[in-house]
Design a protein around this motif. Structure first.
Motif, PDB file in Angstrom:
ATOM      1  N   GLU A  52     -28.015 -35.961   3.439  1.00 37.85           N
ATOM      2  CA  GLU A  52     -27.167 -34.859   2.984  1.00 37.85           C
ATOM      3  C   GLU A  52     -27.995 -33.601   2.732  1.00 37.85           C
ATOM      4  O   GLU A  52     -27.598 -32.503   3.100  1.00 37.85           O
ATOM      5  N   ARG A  53     -29.141 -33.777   2.112  1.00 38.97           N
ATOM      6  CA  ARG A  53     -30.007 -32.636   1.837  1.00 38.97           C
ATOM      7  C   ARG A  53     -30.512 -32.010   3.137  1.00 38.97           C
ATOM      8  O   ARG A  53     -30.526 -30.795   3.297  1.00 38.97           O
ATOM      9  N   GLY A  55     -29.005 -32.136   6.040  1.00 35.30           N
ATOM     10  CA  GLY A  55     -27.866 -31.462   6.665  1.00 35.30           C
ATOM     11  C   GLY A  55     -27.570 -30.129   6.011  1.00 35.30           C
ATOM     12  O   GLY A  55     -27.280 -29.143   6.695  1.00 35.30           O
ATOM     13  N   ASP A  56     -27.645 -30.078   4.683  1.00 33.64           N
ATOM     14  CA  ASP A  56     -27.410 -28.819   3.979  1.00 33.64           C
ATOM     15  C   ASP A  56     -28.458 -27.780   4.345  1.00 33.64           C
ATOM     16  O   ASP A  56     -28.146 -26.603   4.539  1.00 33.64           O
ATOM     17  N   GLN A  57     -29.702 -28.198   4.471  1.00 30.01           N
ATOM     18  CA  GLN A  57     -30.754 -27.256   4.843  1.00 30.01           C
ATOM     19  C   GLN A  57     -30.531 -26.743   6.255  1.00 30.01           C
ATOM     20  O   GLN A  57     -30.753 -25.566   6.539  1.00 30.01           O
ATOM     21  N   GLU A  59     -27.620 -26.413   7.745  1.00 32.77           N
ATOM     22  CA  GLU A  59     -26.493 -25.470   7.683  1.00 32.77           C
ATOM     23  C   GLU A  59     -26.962 -24.098   7.222  1.00 32.77           C
ATOM     24  O   GLU A  59     -26.566 -23.083   7.778  1.00 32.77           O
ATOM     25  N   LEU A  60     -27.774 -24.074   6.190  1.00 34.74           N
ATOM     26  CA  LEU A  60     -28.269 -22.788   5.685  1.00 34.74           C
ATOM     27  C   LEU A  60     -29.090 -22.085   6.748  1.00 34.74           C
ATOM     28  O   LEU A  60     -28.987 -20.875   6.925  1.00 34.74           O
TER      29      LEU A  60
END
Length: 70
Positions: A52-53, A55-57, A59-60
């Motif tokens: 999840e982390r 994937g979030d990075q 996306e940013l």
């Protein structure tokens, strides 16, 4: 003198045997199916969190990147 050496040898052998026995007993007692299941569950949760982390990075990074010009 021989009696003292034999007594010391027997005492050392008994201490080593006790140490080995206690280690063997504790190793059998510590491993249980619940422990391995909890370890697998913790590893899965850690991998999920890392994914999840990651994937979030990503996306940013994609949001901050400008579109390619053609």
């Amino acid at each position: 003198m021989a009696t003292v050496l034999v007594s010391l040898g027997v005492a050392v052998a008994l201490m080593i045997a006790a140490f080995v026995f206690v280690g063997w007993r504790d190793r059998r007692r510590l491993s249980s199916p619940e422990d391995s299941a909890a370890a697998r569950e913790a590893a899965a949760a850690q991998e999920r969190y890392a994914a999840e982390r990651y994937g979030d990075q990503g996306e940013l990074w994609r949001r901050g990147k400008s579109p390619p010009t053609t």
